[in-house]
Design an enzyme around this catalytic site. Structure first.
Site, PDB file in Angstrom:
ATOM      1  N   SER A  91      10.437   5.421 -16.495  1.00 27.22           N
ATOM      2  CA  SER A  91      11.066   6.732 -16.475  1.00 27.22           C
ATOM      3  C   SER A  91      11.870   6.826 -15.188  1.00 27.22           C
ATOM      4  O   SER A  91      11.324   6.647 -14.091  1.00 27.22           O
ATOM      5  CB  SER A  91      10.009   7.837 -16.519  1.00 27.22           C
ATOM      6  N   ASP A 124      14.275  12.547 -25.180  1.00 27.81           N
ATOM      7  CA  ASP A 124      13.572  13.827 -25.228  1.00 27.81           C
ATOM      8  C   ASP A 124      14.498  14.976 -25.586  1.00 27.81           C
ATOM      9  O   ASP A 124      14.228  15.748 -26.519  1.00 27.81           O
ATOM     10  CB  ASP A 124      12.905  14.117 -23.879  1.00 27.81           C
ATOM     11  N   ARG A 174      16.932  19.862  -8.201  1.00 28.16           N
ATOM     12  CA  ARG A 174      16.481  20.805  -9.227  1.00 28.16           C
ATOM     13  C   ARG A 174      17.002  22.229  -9.046  1.00 28.16           C
ATOM     14  O   ARG A 174      17.397  22.874 -10.021  1.00 28.16           O
ATOM     15  CB  ARG A 174      14.947  20.804  -9.324  1.00 28.16           C
ATOM     16  N   ASP A 182       8.587  18.904 -12.311  1.00 36.19           N
ATOM     17  CA  ASP A 182       9.874  19.507 -12.626  1.00 36.19           C
ATOM     18  C   ASP A 182       9.763  20.790 -13.437  1.00 36.19           C
ATOM     19  O   ASP A 182      10.581  21.697 -13.294  1.00 36.19           O
ATOM     20  CB  ASP A 182      10.772  18.503 -13.350  1.00 36.19           C
TER      21      ASP A 182
END
Length: 400
Positions: A178, A16, A97, A126
Site C-alpha cells: 500500500s 478502493d 491531508r 487517515d
C-alpha cells in the site's frame, strides 16, 4: 430512501475508490462527483483518472492542482516548527491531508453536495484526519466511509464487485504494498513489511537508490534560508514547490531520506512503514543547521517542545484548530532569526551540514576558541557553578 442526493468522493483511481463510486450510487441512490487532489504524486498516477472516474459511474470529476499551496502553506509552516513525529517520521502523508480535505469541501460547496466520502479504512489514521478536517470546515455535511459500512473485505471481493458491473479496473489481486505519494514523500506499507523482523527488500523502495547503489562520490548542495524558509538551491531562487522538486532530484540518487519505522497510529495500534523523503530530509537538515547558529539554549529547548507538540497535532489531523494557530505563531517568532546559508554533503544515504553561516549567528570564535583569548575570564566560571549547583549542595548537606 436515502436523503443524500449528491456526494463528493475523494477519488484516486485505485481499486478502493473505483468500487466506492458504484457502491455509493447503489446504496445511497445518489449522484457521485469525483474529486482528485494533485499533490505531486506524479503524472503517471493522474493519467486517465477523469476517464476512470466517469467509467466507474461518477457524473463529474474535478482534478485540482494543490502542489504549490501544499508546500507553501502546509509543509513550510510545519518545517518552521521542526516537527518530526516520534523522532523519525517527517509527516509526509499527514501534512497532505488537511489541504486535500479543504479542497474537497470547497468542491462540495461548489456543486451543492450534501455529503462527503473517502476510501480510508477503519484501521488507519487517515479516516480521523479527513473527518476531523471535515468537522472543522463543514460540520453540516454528512460523511460516508464505505470501509466502515460495506461487507467487501478484500482486494478479491472488490475486484469481483467491479467485474460483476463491467467496470474496468487495472488493479490485480496480487498487489503487495500500500503506497501513498506526494511531492514530499512516498510511504510503503504491507507485504513483508508487516513483519518487523523482515528487512525491506529493494522492491519496497521506488524513489531512492539504496546506499550501496548510490554514487561513490559525495555531492554538495547549498541552500539559502530566509526566516525559516528555503528560498534558493545552489544559488537559484525558486518558489517552495520548485525548491522541493529540485532537492528531490538531487538527493534521491544518493539514497537520502529512507526511513523504516514502527509508529504509533492514532487509533491505538502500531504499524510499520517505510518512507522515502529525499528533498525533505535535506531541507530539515539545513533548517536544523541554521537553528544551531541562531537560537540560544532556552529558545532551542522551547522549539523542541513546539515541534513535538506540532508533530502530534499534524499526525492526528488537528490542522484546523486554535492550537495549530497558536503553535505556528511561536514558530514564526523563532524563525525570524533563521536566515543564512548551509552547504550539505550528500553521501551514501546520509546528509550532513558541513558549512553554515548566518547574519544572526550567536556563535563567536572569540569566545569558543581553545586558544588564547582576551574576552572570557575563566575564573568567573567557579562562581557560576557554585550557584548553578547550589540546590544540590543544600540537599546533600541536609542529609548529613
Amino acid at each position: 430512501m436515502s436523503s443524500i442526493k449528491k456526494v463528493v468522493l475523494a477519488y484516486s483511481g485505485g481499486l478502493d475508490t473505483s468500487a466506492i463510486v458504484p457502491w455509493l450510487k447503489e446504496n445511497y441512490g445518489c449522484e457521485v462527483i469525483a474529486f482528485v487532489a494533485d499533490v505531486g504524486q506524479g503524472a503517471e498516477e493522474l493519467e486517465g483518472v477523469e476517464a476512470k472516474a466517469i467509467a466507474s459511474g461518477a457524473s463529474e470529476c474535478y482534478v485540482v492542482d494543490l502542489k504549490d499551496e501544499m508546500v507553501s502553506d502546509y509543509i513550510y509552516p510545519t518545517l518552521k516548527t521542526g516537527s518530526i513525529y516520534e523522532g523519525t517520521y517527517l509527516l509526509g502523508t499527514s501534512m497532505a491531508r488537511p489541504i486535500i480535505a479543504k479542497a474537497q469541501v470547497e468542491i462540495a460547496r461548489k456543486v451543492g453536495a450534501d455529503a462527503l466520502s473517502h476510501g480510508c479504512t477503519g484501521k488507519g489514521n487517515d479516516q480521523v484526519r479527513f473527518e476531523s478536517c471535515f468537522a472543522a470546515l463543514a460540520p453540516d455535511l454528512k460523511v460516508i466511509a464505505p470501509w466502515r459500512e460495506w461487507d467487501l473485505s478484500s482486494r478479491e471481493s472488490l475486484l469481483d464487485y467491479l467485474a460483476e458491473r463491467d467496470i474496468p479496473c487495472s488493479a490485480s489481486a496480487t498487489k503487495i504494498y500500500s503506497r501513498d505519494a506526494n511531492a514530499w514523500h512516498i510511504s510503503h506499507e504491507g507485504g513483508e513489511l508487516e513483519d518487523p523482523w523482515c528487512e525491506p527488500s529493494e522492491q519496497v523502495w521506488t524513489w531512492t537508490n539504496s546506499p550501496e547503489q548510490a554514487p561513490d562520490k559525495a555531492e554538495h548542495v547549498t541552500l539559502s534560508v530566509v526566516e525559516g524558509e528555503v528560498v534558493a538551491v545552489n544559488g537559484e531562487e525558486l518558489k517552495p514547490y520548485d525548491c522541493l522538486v529540485k532537492l528531490n532530484d538531487i538527493a534521491s540518487p544518493h539514497g537520502v531520506g529512507r526511513v523504516d519505522i514502527v509508529e504509533n497510529r492514532l487509533v491505538g495500534m502500531k504499524s510499520r512503514g517505510c518512507y522515502e523523503t529525499p528533498g525533505g530530509t535535506v531541507i530539515m537538515a539545513a533548517l536544523q543547521a541554521i537553528d544551531e547558529l541562531v537560537l540560544d539554549k532556552a529558545s532551542r529547548k522551547w522549539k523542541e517542545v513546539l515541534g513535538g507538540e506540532f508533530s502530534h497535532l499534524v499526525y492526528d489531523g488537528r490542522w484546523f484548530t486554535p492550537l495549530k494557530d497558536s503553535i505556528l505563531v511561536g514558530a514564526e517568532a523563532l524563525s525570524t532569526l533563521a536566515t543564512g546559508e548551509v552547504v550539505l554533503k550528500l553521501y551514501k544515504g546520509q546528509v550532513t551540514a558541513v558549512q553554515k553561516k548566518s547574519p544572526n549567528s550567536l556563535y563567536s570564535e572569540d569566545f569558543a576558541t581553545f586558544g588564547e583569548d582576551d574576552v572570557y575570564d575563566q575564573s568567573h566560571a567557579e562562581g557560576f557553578i557554585r550557584l548553578f549547583s547550589l540546590s544540590s549542595r543544600i540537599s546533600a548537606l541536609a542529609k548529613k
